[in-house]
Scaffold this active site. Structure first.
Site, PDB file in Angstrom:
ATOM      1  N   SER A 144       7.427 -22.507  -6.428  1.00 48.81           N
ATOM      2  CA  SER A 144       7.769 -23.788  -5.792  1.00 48.81           C
ATOM      3  C   SER A 144       6.693 -24.209  -4.811  1.00 48.81           C
ATOM      4  CB  SER A 144       9.113 -23.692  -5.064  1.00 48.81           C
ATOM      5  OG  SER A 144       9.371 -24.917  -4.420  1.00 48.81           O
ATOM      6  N   LYS A 193      15.295 -19.477  -8.162  1.00 49.57           N
ATOM      7  CA  LYS A 193      14.536 -20.742  -8.162  1.00 49.57           C
ATOM      8  C   LYS A 193      15.468 -21.916  -8.496  1.00 49.57           C
ATOM      9  CE  LYS A 193      11.353 -23.851  -8.155  1.00 49.57           C
ATOM     10  NZ  LYS A 193      10.767 -24.493  -9.250  1.00 49.57           N
ATOM     11  N   HIS A 203      17.395 -22.687  -5.482  1.00 49.97           N
ATOM     12  CA  HIS A 203      16.458 -23.374  -4.572  1.00 49.97           C
ATOM     13  C   HIS A 203      16.385 -24.865  -4.928  1.00 49.97           C
ATOM     14  CE1 HIS A 203      12.485 -25.237  -4.219  1.00 49.97           C
ATOM     15  NE2 HIS A 203      12.388 -24.638  -3.048  1.00 49.97           N
ATOM     16  N   ASN A 204      16.234 -25.154  -6.208  1.00 55.11           N
ATOM     17  CA  ASN A 204      16.122 -26.554  -6.623  1.00 55.11           C
ATOM     18  C   ASN A 204      17.424 -27.311  -6.354  1.00 55.11           C
ATOM     19  OD1 ASN A 204      13.663 -25.672  -7.563  1.00 55.11           O
ATOM     20  ND2 ASN A 204      13.746 -26.879  -9.412  1.00 55.11           N
ATOM     21  N   GLU A 215      17.522 -28.116  -2.856  1.00 53.62           N
ATOM     22  CA  GLU A 215      16.573 -29.223  -2.649  1.00 53.62           C
ATOM     23  C   GLU A 215      17.269 -30.570  -2.951  1.00 53.62           C
ATOM     24  OE1 GLU A 215      12.752 -28.485  -4.620  1.00 53.62           O
ATOM     25  OE2 GLU A 215      12.833 -30.545  -5.343  1.00 53.62           O
TER      26      GLU A 215
HETATM   27  P1  NBP Z   1       3.937 -29.393 -17.762  1.00 51.42           P
HETATM   28  O1  NBP Z   1       5.365 -29.025 -17.524  1.00 51.42           O
HETATM   29  O2  NBP Z   1       3.579 -30.811 -17.944  1.00 51.42           O
HETATM   30  O3  NBP Z   1       3.403 -28.553 -19.035  1.00 51.42           O
HETATM   31  C1  NBP Z   1       2.084 -28.720 -19.488  1.00 51.42           C
HETATM   32  C2  NBP Z   1       1.634 -27.486 -20.209  1.00 51.42           C
HETATM   33  O4  NBP Z   1       2.571 -27.105 -21.209  1.00 51.42           O
HETATM   34  C3  NBP Z   1       0.317 -27.743 -20.930  1.00 51.42           C
HETATM   35  O5  NBP Z   1      -0.440 -26.566 -20.867  1.00 51.42           O
HETATM   36  C4  NBP Z   1       0.768 -28.050 -22.341  1.00 51.42           C
HETATM   37  O6  NBP Z   1      -0.217 -27.808 -23.301  1.00 51.42           O
HETATM   38  C5  NBP Z   1       1.891 -27.064 -22.475  1.00 51.42           C
HETATM   39  N1  NBP Z   1       2.825 -27.369 -23.563  1.00 51.42           N
HETATM   40  C6  NBP Z   1       3.653 -28.419 -23.755  1.00 51.42           C
HETATM   41 BR1  NBP Z   1       3.790 -29.876 -22.635  1.00 51.42          BR
HETATM   42  N2  NBP Z   1       4.367 -28.342 -24.868  1.00 51.42           N
HETATM   43  C7  NBP Z   1       3.979 -27.185 -25.429  1.00 51.42           C
HETATM   44  C8  NBP Z   1       4.356 -26.544 -26.619  1.00 51.42           C
HETATM   45  N3  NBP Z   1       5.293 -27.027 -27.416  1.00 51.42           N
HETATM   46  N4  NBP Z   1       3.761 -25.361 -26.909  1.00 51.42           N
HETATM   47  C9  NBP Z   1       2.836 -24.841 -26.089  1.00 51.42           C
HETATM   48  N5  NBP Z   1       2.435 -25.414 -24.935  1.00 51.42           N
HETATM   49  C10 NBP Z   1       2.990 -26.574 -24.607  1.00 51.42           C
HETATM   50  O7  NBP Z   1       2.983 -28.779 -16.615  1.00 51.42           O
HETATM   51  P2  NBP Z   1       3.233 -28.468 -15.081  1.00 51.42           P
HETATM   52  O8  NBP Z   1       3.798 -29.654 -14.364  1.00 51.42           O
HETATM   53  O9  NBP Z   1       1.975 -27.860 -14.588  1.00 51.42           O
HETATM   54  O10 NBP Z   1       4.382 -27.352 -15.102  1.00 51.42           O
HETATM   55  C11 NBP Z   1       4.225 -26.110 -15.713  1.00 51.42           C
HETATM   56  C12 NBP Z   1       5.532 -25.339 -15.538  1.00 51.42           C
HETATM   57  O11 NBP Z   1       5.776 -25.160 -14.129  1.00 51.42           O
HETATM   58  C13 NBP Z   1       6.762 -26.083 -16.090  1.00 51.42           C
HETATM   59  O12 NBP Z   1       7.692 -25.164 -16.565  1.00 51.42           O
HETATM   60  C14 NBP Z   1       7.317 -26.777 -14.865  1.00 51.42           C
HETATM   61  O13 NBP Z   1       8.702 -27.034 -14.966  1.00 51.42           O
HETATM   62  C15 NBP Z   1       7.025 -25.746 -13.777  1.00 51.42           C
HETATM   63  N6  NBP Z   1       6.893 -26.285 -12.413  1.00 51.42           N
HETATM   64  C16 NBP Z   1       6.278 -27.486 -12.200  1.00 51.42           C
HETATM   65  C17 NBP Z   1       6.132 -27.962 -10.903  1.00 51.42           C
HETATM   66  C18 NBP Z   1       5.463 -29.280 -10.620  1.00 51.42           C
HETATM   67  O14 NBP Z   1       5.481 -29.706  -9.453  1.00 51.42           O
HETATM   68  N7  NBP Z   1       4.814 -29.897 -11.594  1.00 51.42           N
HETATM   69  C19 NBP Z   1       6.630 -27.203  -9.834  1.00 51.42           C
HETATM   70  C20 NBP Z   1       7.221 -25.961 -10.099  1.00 51.42           C
HETATM   71  C21 NBP Z   1       7.341 -25.510 -11.388  1.00 51.42           C
HETATM   72  P3  NBP Z   1      -1.145 -29.005 -23.835  1.00 51.42           P
HETATM   73  O15 NBP Z   1      -2.157 -29.240 -22.770  1.00 51.42           O
HETATM   74  O16 NBP Z   1      -1.719 -28.464 -25.070  1.00 51.42           O
HETATM   75  O17 NBP Z   1      -0.254 -30.198 -24.049  1.00 51.42           O
END
Ligand code: NBP
Length: 501
Positions: free
Chosen positions: A148, A202, A205-206, A209
């Site tokens: 987070s 987590k 936590h959400n 939030e």
């Molecule tokens: P995203 O949730 O947008 O995921 C992007 C990544 O997932 C890219 O590497 C993409 O590959 C890959 N991906 C997808 Br989309 N579909 C796929 C599939 N079918 N097979 C394999 N890879 C796939 O990125 P993020 O916002 O950085 O979040 C990453 C994780 O962390 C998520 O689970 C999210 O819920 C969690 N999270 C996010 C935050 C936040 O603030 N963003 C905070 C805390 C936790 P590609 O580039 O080839 O499309």
């Protein structure tokens, strides 16, 4: 020497793998969270091997954000694995759900017994329970970790909540605790528990939030519509609140949002459509609360408040047809009422966290997990979205009494709620009288009054159930003995054993 070599061979993982196994950890998923976590790990001296489903993004990352770092870009999953020290550590930061299972399926044939897969995404804890067992059957270790703090947290210090195969913890502890946020010298990261415990924590936590955000929205609504305050005035109030018991990241950003002006010089907040989005973790928390039978009413109300906000068209139509009280304006002392709102928010927040920890306690009991509640409070104390001074008080409460059954029974919180009670009741009563919705303030107060009641009206409910469905009831002076009464004189004397209403 390695460093120099990598500076020049920044993307050519194939050549490097022929010479050294130098990667401390591999990270798959080069979106916002993955990229920033890699750079954070790099800052702390770890050599990270980067990979992504769309491989061209690895090259882009190496040429831009990772340029001049020790990060190694992998050309394939085989190449990525070949670069790692043993036991191999591979962390996934990809979209939760099928993408995680797909990557695990591809990784398993490339890894060996004792290697570790870490999922840092927002996975559903039931999935993590399952994956943990599936990998254990193959002799591999699995960690499901809550992460987070968003983009900034990932880059400079997130709150990390790892759980899963306990044997994995000694191998990931150093990396995780080095990159996590710190409160003083204490890392906001510790081992949470087995299987999906990290992702469960987590999720809660959400949910919390969601609750915190809704409480702030209700305070804003009252200041705006009941007290008629300007955005600058409200920002000053939030600024003031941020110096006391309510000091937190969410109060701080709300102050800044209130002050923010668009390029036309007008406040941006006023122009934003009042329909809330959600990605599901609040809903999951509410569903878990229902499943485990824990009254986590504030988080559930926060989810429903988002749902109601999303019904904008229907609300606009209803607003033309249904009238409430003639005025929403408060005529009493404004300064005093602002202080009342602060205490209503604070007391409701205490209830929300008490409910969240009740859910953690019940899930731990059901799933046979040993959760360190004080450690969880510390993990949330810094780095994450709900970080606040208040979590330090929760940590102290669990330090004093690790088996504390409810935060509301801790001496400090009992005193704090007592301090707030009159204001809290006044705010809820005023909001009800003026017709301004405060679902989170109100449900928190209703829970508080229910929780402190030795006798509730459920005797009537039990009588009703027995009356229409022969569900039986117990007598106060003979608990454990279930009785059915023939209430009407024409019903039978047989009680129901399976039918539940
Ligand atoms: P995203 O949730 O947008 O995921 C992007 C990544 O997932 C890219 O590497 C993409 O590959 C890959 N991906 C997808 Br989309 N579909 C796929 C599939 N079918 N097979 C394999 N890879 C796939 O990125 P993020 O916002 O950085 O979040 C990453 C994780 O962390 C998520 O689970 C999210 O819920 C969690 N999270 C996010 C935050 C936040 O603030 N963003 C905070 C805390 C936790 P590609 O580039 O080839 O499309």
């Amino acid at each position: 020497m390695c460093f120099l070599m990598m500076e020049t061979l920044s993307f050519d993982g194939d050549i490097i793998s022929l010479i050294y196994k130098i990667g401390d950890i591999a990270l798959i998923g080069l979106a916002v969270m993955g990229q920033n976590l890699i750079l954070n790990m790099n800052d702390h001296g770890f050599t990270v091997v980067a990979f992504n489903r769309t491989v061209s993004k690895v090259e882009e990352f190496m040429k831009n954000e990772a340029k001049g770092t020790k990060v190694i870009g992998a050309t394939s999953m085989e190449n990525m694995v070949s670069l790692l020290k043993k036991p191999r550590r591979v962390m996934l930061l990809v979209k939760a759900g099928q993408a995680v299972d797909d990557f695990i399926a591809k990784l398993v044939p490339l890894l060996e017994k004792g290697d570790i897969i870490i999922d840092g995404g927002n996975s559903e804890y039931g999935d993590t329970n399952r994956r943990c067992k599936e990998l254990a059957a193959k002799g591999m270790l699995y960690v499901g970790s809550g992460v987070s703090g968003g983009e900034d947290g990932a880059r400079y210090g997130p709150s990390l909540m790892p759980g899963g195969s306990p044997e994995a913890w000694p191998h990931v502890k150093d990396i995780f605790q080095s990159i996590s946020a710190k409160v003083g010298k204490e890392p906001c990261c510790d081992w949470v528990g087995p299987e999906g415990a990290g992702h469960f924590v987590k999720m809660v936590h959400n949910g919390i939030e969601y609750g915190d955000m809704q409480l702030i929205c209700e305070a804003y609504h009252l200041m705006k519509d009941v007290l008629g305050m300007t955005q600058d005035e409200m920002a000053d109030v939030f600024d003031d609140w941020n110096k006391g018991e309510l000091e937190s990241f969410l109060i701080e950003i709300s102050r800044d949002i209130l002050r923010f002006k668009d390029s036309d010089g007008k406040y941006l907040l006023d122009k934003i459509r009042d329909t809330a989005g959600q990605k599901g973790t609040g809903k999951w928390t509410a569903i878990s609360a229902l499943e485990y039978g824990v009254p986590v009413s504030l988080i559930a109300e926060a989810v429903f408040a988002r749902c109601l906000s999303a019904m904008q068209g229907e609300r606009i139509e209803a607003s033309k047809q249904i009238k409430g009280p003639a005025t929403t304006k408060y005529t009493g002392d404004k300064k005093e009422f602002i202080n009342d709102i602060k205490y209503a928010l604070y007391a409701s927040k205490i209830v929300s966290y008490a409910q969240g920890f009740m859910l953690l306690r019940e899930a731990a009991k059901e799933l046979n997990w040993k959760l360190n509640m004080g450690g969880i409070a510390l993990m949330w104390r810094g780095g994450c979205i709900i970080r606040s001074v208040f979590l330090g008080n929760i940590k102290q409460a669990f330090d004093k009494k690790p088996d504390l059954s409810n935060l509301l029974l801790d001496d400090f919180f009992k005193g704090e709620i007592q301090k707030c009670q009159t204001s809290w009741r006044k705010v809820v009563a005023t909001a009800v009288t003026l017709g301004v919705p405060t679902p989170a303030f109100s449900t928190a107060l209703a829970f508080f009054d229910g929780y402190r009641s030795a006798r509730l009206p459920a005797n009537m409910l039990q009588a009703q159930r027995d009356y229409f469905g022969a569900h039986t009831y117990e007598l106060l002076d003979n608990p454990g003995k279930f009785i059915h009464t023939n209430w009407t004189g024409h019903g039978g004397n047989v009680s129901s054993t399976t039918y539940q209403v």
